[in-house]
Design a protein around this motif. Sequence first.
Motif: not given
Length: 158
Positions: A53-59, A71-75, A80-86
């Motif tokens: 599920r989409p989650a917010a990450y930080r470097f 960093d930003g939103t990834w699933t 695979q990893f799918t990019a979200g916002d930022n």
Amino acid sequence: MIRTLLRQADPGVKLPPRTGRGNDRLTAGRTPETFLSTLRLRGYTGTPLTLGRPAAYRFPAAIPLNGLSLDGTWTTAYEQFTAGDNARLAITYRAKNANLVLAGEGRVTVFLDGKKTKTIQVHGTPTLYRLTDDDHPRKGRLEIRPAPGIQAFAFTFG
């Protein structure tokens, strides 16, 4: 099977003894293939991964050699990893060139050591894209900034 085929092609061929493992000398001193998969991911540092599920990450403050972070939103998923916002993905690597298997529709901006080096237009099914191509092996921090929906599968290094 390869040994059998080599002997069929040339019955007199002299092959080295079986070892039961790959030849690590071919990739010594180079960042290994790195899968963006919750099952096979290694070298990850940063915000703990949330599966499916989409989650917010930080470097983190620093990414070690052969380490990667989000960093930003990834699933994140099994394959695979799918990019979200930022979304941003960074990896510190050592190699002459870096490649990434990507899929989806949209742009991916590539940064090397903080400088924008190229923009890639991703279109369709998983395809290997060349991110860097130096004359000599180097150590660097590679960052990609994919459009939402872009899927990232694996880094390879040469």
